[in-house]
Design an enzyme around this catalytic site. Structure first.
Site, PDB file in Angstrom:
ATOM      1  N   ALA A 181      20.486 -50.798 -71.847  1.00 38.90           N
ATOM      2  CA  ALA A 181      20.654 -49.832 -72.764  1.00 38.90           C
ATOM      3  C   ALA A 181      21.539 -48.662 -71.920  1.00 38.90           C
ATOM      4  CB  ALA A 181      19.358 -49.494 -73.326  1.00 38.90           C
ATOM      5  N   SER A 704      21.340 -55.613 -76.046  1.00 42.27           N
ATOM      6  CA  SER A 704      20.600 -54.774 -74.919  1.00 42.27           C
ATOM      7  C   SER A 704      19.107 -54.728 -75.068  1.00 42.27           C
ATOM      8  CB  SER A 704      21.203 -53.389 -75.278  1.00 42.27           C
ATOM      9  OG  SER A 704      22.793 -53.248 -74.959  1.00 42.27           O
ATOM     10  N   CYS A 705      18.536 -54.339 -73.911  1.00 44.97           N
ATOM     11  CA  CYS A 705      17.163 -54.132 -73.777  1.00 44.97           C
ATOM     12  C   CYS A 705      16.929 -52.867 -72.693  1.00 44.97           C
ATOM     13  CB  CYS A 705      16.175 -55.296 -73.545  1.00 44.97           C
ATOM     14  SG  CYS A 705      16.172 -56.349 -72.185  1.00 44.97           S
ATOM     15  N   LYS A 706      16.098 -52.779 -71.937  1.00 51.18           N
ATOM     16  CA  LYS A 706      15.935 -51.790 -70.831  1.00 51.18           C
ATOM     17  C   LYS A 706      16.894 -52.188 -69.783  1.00 51.18           C
ATOM     18  CE  LYS A 706      12.687 -49.567 -67.835  1.00 51.18           C
ATOM     19  NZ  LYS A 706      11.232 -49.424 -67.491  1.00 51.18           N
ATOM     20  N   THR A 712      16.515 -59.605 -73.351  1.00 48.86           N
ATOM     21  CA  THR A 712      18.086 -59.849 -73.796  1.00 48.86           C
ATOM     22  C   THR A 712      18.241 -61.113 -73.573  1.00 48.86           C
ATOM     23  OG1 THR A 712      18.864 -57.960 -73.151  1.00 48.86           O
ATOM     24  CG2 THR A 712      20.454 -59.376 -73.129  1.00 48.86           C
TER      25      THR A 712
END
Length: 801
Positions: A181, A704-706, A712
């Site tokens: 992200a 997206s993720c962190k 993901t």
């Protein structure tokens, strides 16, 4: 499988209890040789590939090939952006210097703002120098998210392509870009992300303007000032070039060339005049004049009377902690600045006196007595109107030339007397080749001079607006701008990667190219961030970063050479508008539509949908607030719906790809709209439907993720298996097998070596099959999550006892 691939590959079997999944691992060299695509080399590198064989419902076998690659744009785009940021800020400092003499109050503010710009420039230059030292690296692993020198680089930017070969269907490719992200991890999320910080900043900026005795300009006014500056810098060289083109056509006596050049000159000049016909420019000029030393507004009373009133206002304002400027209802902003400047001078010990009816005012201050006339508010109208007058003069003269030329070219009647024919020939030969140019040169030169004069005047006015906006935002505004620069850099690198990947894949797809230049392409960002703790700040950063991508357009250019360095995308522009130029080899460039070859800007429509899926989201939904997620999804659904409406009006739907599932896009949009407003925990249907719509609209998919790792990878593999099931008749018995196989990591072994992209090194001594925790399956029900947590705790206690 070896025969089907026609390469020497090594076969291994992934052992799963009671299941076996045929799998082939291939090296990077095999992947590159097999693709043989000259467009992959300049941007994508270090491919990692897996090949599987799965059974279909009709007992046939499909071949599935996964390929993950790194993207060089992870570093090249942020590096170019940093250079552009530095150039823009240095230009802003130069503009502030060229404002001329200001009163002591405004001059001190200018110095403070220039100091802040200098600090930002120095910081960006240091970051750029550190990035120049990085060699051989194509992505930033998540373990480096707290590294200051890499804050502009996106986390784990990779491309994922799944190619499917079926016996009864043509090959199909499905692309996804995975990236962490876009967020300012270095600056932290203690006070929230960009969305919250900007809202708080705008609310507090009015009090800042009171403290610094400035006009409060809304974000719309500030954006307008930046737009005027950008438009002027773009149009002035175009007008100058077209004016010179008119003179060259007149020199050559080319009627067609003169007509075309005049049309371009007329269009750009009219656009230029329309940009400057704005009340903001007019009021800003009055405000700037009021900030000059010794200015006194023409509606002021005698100094003996006004001095006491002004001092009373200052005293009253200080008691109420309010700006004396804002105590005068009914005054225009520029007039308020004028009177505020006088107040500042009074506070600093200056004394003002009027110069009678002559309209000249004097300011006595330590022996220096500068003189300023009253500001004529109609002067600006006359200045920019002179541009239109000069253009009309040029147009009239050119029309007269073309009319005379047409009349001379008409054939004379056969019965015309020889004497009349001789007179006509004498008239034609009497005009030298440079006759047109000689007559056009004075009005064309005057037009260019007027444009230059207008640009210089308006530039100072808009710079003064931005000076006030910057002065009343110290230091918070500069810190927010740096945060926004960081987030936008990460988002743009991901978008450029996805656009280039989509362009390379569809460079020979006439329908996609037609859609691209007629409407543009949608870029759908799927986010799996929770609305809890720090990830709220990340989501707030990401929302602004994705929204800022609306200021980006793409252009396709022809590469100068076939060298890989000449095929790297280039970024140009300034913060309010960026252009990414994507060069293509001559062979591919010549096959593009004419509009794209002529440099037509290609628009991108970014949309963001977020659904948190981890255990923190469970806490947020039970005890926290998910309004941020709901607002984001609702807002971006409206953008996606508007894009489809525009696409339906401007481009034939035959441009869109065909899918096995017959779901209509309108029906999918209606279903998505219903899910967006439905109160449902972890409603992953939003992501599924948004992804399906994006693929049917020929869009670019991002997940997206962190850190673009666990969540993901779970999402991407699940989406890939769903595509195999829905579009290629994957057998139901093989769905779970395929999912587990894609989520597994292979052993080091003697057969083939696999590199862990996150660790950047060869993995060793790993078990035969290592799986990611099936978090997505556990979170289907919160009860299962609780059971899983309890069992895990019991297992750990038993292990250590």
């Amino acid at each position: 499988m070896g025969e089907m691939e026609e390469v020497d590959v090594d076969h291994i079997t992934t052992d799963i209890p009671s299941q076996k999944c045929p799998l082939v691992c291939e090296s990077a060299s095999h992947a590159v040789d097999r693709d043989n695509n000259p467009l992959t080399g300049p941007v994508f590198k270090n491919p990692v590939c897996k090949v599987y064989r799965f059974q279909t419902v009709d007992t046939k076998w499909m071949l599935v090939r996964e390929q993950m690659e790194e993207c060089t744009l992870s570093f090249t785009v942020p590096t170019q952006l940093l250079s552009l940021y530095i150039q823009e800020d240095m230009s802003r400092v130069q503009d502030l210097r060229e404002l001329g003499e200001l009163s002591p109050h405004w001059d001190n503010l200018r110095k403070e703002v220039m100091t802040r710009y200098g600090e930002t420039i120095s910081s960006y230059q240091e970051t750029l120098a550190e990035l120049d030292k990085v060699t051989g690296q194509s992505f930033k692993p998540s373990c480096c998210k707290a590294q200051k020198s890499l804050e502009f680089i996106p986390i784990n930017l990779h491309t994922q392509r799944m190619r499917v070969t079926c016996p009864r269907k043509t090959d199909a490719c499905y692309d996804i870009v995975t990236v962490g992200a876009p967020a300012a991890h270095i600056q932290g999320f203690k006070c929230g992300g960009l969305q919250r910080l900007l809202s708080r900043y705008e609310a507090e900026k009015k009090s800042f303007s009171t403290a610094y005795q400035c006009i409060y300009y809304s974000p719309e006014h500030t954006a307008k000032a930046q737009e005027v500056l950008s438009t002027m810098s773009l149009l002035q060289p175009l007008i100058t070039g077209l004016a010179d083109q008119v003179l060259r056509a007149a020199q050559e006596r080319s009627s067609a060339g003169l007509r075309d050049a005049l049309k371009g000159l007329s269009d750009k000049t009219e656009q230029f005049v329309h940009t400057l016909k704005d009340e903001l420019v007019k009021s800003a000029l009055l405000a700037l004049h009021a900030a000059r030393p010794g200015y006194v507004s023409k509606n002021q009373r005698p100094a003996a009377v006004q001095g006491g009133q002004h001092q009373g206002r200052v005293h009253q304002a200080s008691e109420q902690n309010q700006n004396p400027v804002q105590e005068l209802p009914g005054h225009s902003p520029a007039t308020l600045v004028a009177e505020n400047t006088v107040l500042c001078n009074n506070v600093e010990g200056s004394q003002t006196t009027t110069g009678g009816e002559s309209g000249t005012f004097t300011l006595k201050h330590q022996g220096s007595i500068p003189h300023h006339k009253e500001y004529d508010e109609e002067e600006w109208d006359r200045v920019w109107a002179s541009v239109a007058k000069c253009l009309n003069c040029v147009i009239a003269m050119v029309d007269k030339f073309l009319e005379d030329d047409n009349s001379k070219q008409e054939p004379a009647p056969e019965q015309q007397q020889p004497q009349q024919q001789q007179q006509l020939a004498d008239v034609i030969t009497s005009h030298s080749p440079g006759h047109w140019r000689e007559q056009l040169y004075p009005p064309v030169t005057r037009l260019k001079e007027c444009v230059t004069e207008v640009v210089e005047t308006a530039k100072k006015a808009m710079t003064f607006v931005l000076l006030q906006e910057a002065a009343c935002s110290i230091p918070q505004g500069f810190l927010l701008q740096q945060r926004r620069d960081v987030v936008f850099s990460q988002a743009l690198a991901a978008l450029a990667c996805g656009f280039v990947m989509k362009l390379y894949a569809g460079v020979q797809d006439k329908g996609f190219l037609r859609q691209l230049h007629l409407v543009g392409v949608v870029a759908q960002f799927e986010s799996l961030l929770s609305t809890y703790s720090e990830e709220i700040g990340m989501l707030e950063d990401m929302e602004i970063g994705i929204s800022d991508l609306q200021r980006v357009v793409f252009k396709i250019t022809e590469a100068k050479t076939e060298d890989l360095s000449d095929l790297q995308p280039l970024v140009c522009g300034r913060r309010d508008h960026f252009t990414v130029e994507v060069p293509l080899p001559r062979l591919f460039f010549q096959s593009l539509p004419e509009e794209m070859k002529e440099g037509k800007p290609l628009r991108v429509f970014p949309v963001l949908f977020n659904v948190g899926i981890n255990e923190q989201q469970t806490i947020a939904e039970r005890f926290g607030d998910i309004s941020l997620q709901e607002r984001i999804n609702q807002k971006n659904f409206e953008i996606l719906e508007a894009y489809y409406k525009t696409l339906s009006e401007k481009a034939p739907l035959e441009c869109l790809p065909c899918f096995q599932t017959q779901a209509d896009i309108k029906e999918l949009l209606e279903t998505l709209g219903q899910n967006v407003v439905t109160k449902k925990r972890k409603n992953v249907e939003i992501l599924w439907i948004a992804g399906a719509i994006c693929r049917r609209l020929n869009g670019i998919r991002f997940t997206s993720c962190k850190s673009a790792k666990d969540r993901t990878s779970m999402s991407v593999t699940l989406e890939q298996c769903a595509l195999l099931r829905d579009e290629h008749q994957l057998s139901k018995d093989y769905f779970i097998r395929a999912l587990d196989c894609m989520r597994s990591r292979l052993t080091q072994g003697d057969i083939v070596q696999w590199e862990d992209p996150e660790a950047g090194a060869v993995t060793e001594n790993k078990p035969v099959s290592r799986h990611f925790y099936p978090i997505a399956l556990l979170l289907v029900s919160s009860h299962l999550l609780v059971v899983w947590l309890i069992l895990s705790l019991v297992f750990l206690l038993a292990k250590y006892q």
